[in-house]
Design an enzyme around this catalytic site. Structure first.
Site, PDB file in Angstrom:
ATOM      1  N   GLY A  39       0.802  -1.219   0.000  1.00  0.00           N
ATOM      2  CA  GLY A  39       0.000   0.000   0.000  1.00  0.00           C
ATOM      3  C   GLY A  39       0.835   1.269   0.000  1.00  0.00           C
ATOM      4  CB  VAL A  40       0.186   4.576   1.528  1.00  0.00           C
ATOM      5  CG1 VAL A  40       0.153   4.350   3.011  1.00  0.00           C
ATOM      6  CG2 VAL A  40       0.632   5.984   1.190  1.00  0.00           C
ATOM      7  CG  ASP A  41       4.975   1.039   4.912  1.00  0.00           C
ATOM      8  OD1 ASP A  41       5.874   1.894   4.867  1.00  0.00           O
ATOM      9  OD2 ASP A  41       4.969   0.089   5.715  1.00  0.00           O
ATOM     10  CB  THR A 125      -9.154   3.314   4.879  1.00  0.00           C
ATOM     11  OG1 THR A 125      -8.266   3.956   3.957  1.00  0.00           O
ATOM     12  CG2 THR A 125      -9.564   4.276   5.970  1.00  0.00           C
ATOM     13  CE1 TYR A 128      -1.897  -3.465   9.015  1.00  0.00           C
ATOM     14  CE2 TYR A 128      -1.812  -1.518  10.397  1.00  0.00           C
ATOM     15  CZ  TYR A 128      -1.200  -2.637   9.872  1.00  0.00           C
ATOM     16  OH  TYR A 128       0.102  -2.930  10.214  1.00  0.00           O
TER      17      TYR A 128
END
Ligand code: ADP
Length: 177
Positions: A39-41, A125, A128
């Site tokens: 994801g964003v990580d 969102t 998680y």
């Protein structure tokens, strides 16, 4: 893509990739190991470069609801604030307080570092599983409360990666301001 402004411009809504934001700090929805993920990580680690992993490794980890700060390395942003959102487990395991804490602690760190502009992704969102409506409500209320009580940061961006969260934020922000 158009920018929508609320709260006299201090809260800004944008749809796009947070790694491209020209702000003082971007917030990463990290996991507690701080060693990267999806994801964003994953996107932030790819864009910032390998020095970020080195820097995160030295910090050693971060508790759920807490936040830590690193340089932005190859990002346009000077800093990355890493916060660990709660995994949704039905809502009776302290998830709302932990999610609010992510936003509050990130903003406190930003204020400590004289950060004028900060961009948040929609923490928790994705993988998680936090319900989008509830997460947006907490994000908006926590940021609004912080901004009412603090003059720094000047600008807080909510960066949504898709229509679903963007539409929820737009509706809630319009209703509130
Ligand atoms: P979490 O584990 O906290 O749920 P995710 O990265 O899985 O973290 O998702 C958090 C949010 O970040 C999701 O709404 C997802 O759509 C969004 N997201 C993923 N990639 C990006 C990106 N490059 N820029 C902004 N938001 C992103």
């Amino acid at each position: 893509m158009e920018i929508k402004e609320f709260m006299g411009g201090r809260i800004r809504l944008f749809m796009g990739d947070i790694t491209l934001m020209e702000v003082d700090a971007v917030v990463n929805a990290a996991n507690s190991s701080l060693l990267g993920g999806g994801g964003v990580d994953g996107a932030i680690h790819r864009a910032a470069g390998p020095q970020l992993l080195e820097s995160c490794r030295k910090i050693g980890g971060c508790a759920t609801g807490d936040a830590v700060i690193t340089p932005g390395f190859n990002l346009k942003a000077k800093y990355i604030i890493h916060t660990v959102g709660p995994i949704w487990r039905g809502g009776q395991h302290g998830e709302p307080n932990l999610l609010a804490s992510c936003y509050r602690k990130s903003l406190e760190l930003a204020a400590c570092h004289q950060i004028k502009s900060i961009a948040f992704p929609n923490i928790s969102t994705g993988a998680y599983g936090y319900p989008h409506q509830e997460a947006a409500e907490i994000a908006i209320n926590t940021v609004n409360e912080f901004l009412i009580n603090h003059s720094i940061p000047d600008y807080v961006w909510f960066v949504c990666f898709g229509n679903s969260n963007y539409n929820i934020y737009e509706e809630k922000l319009r209703a509130k301001f």
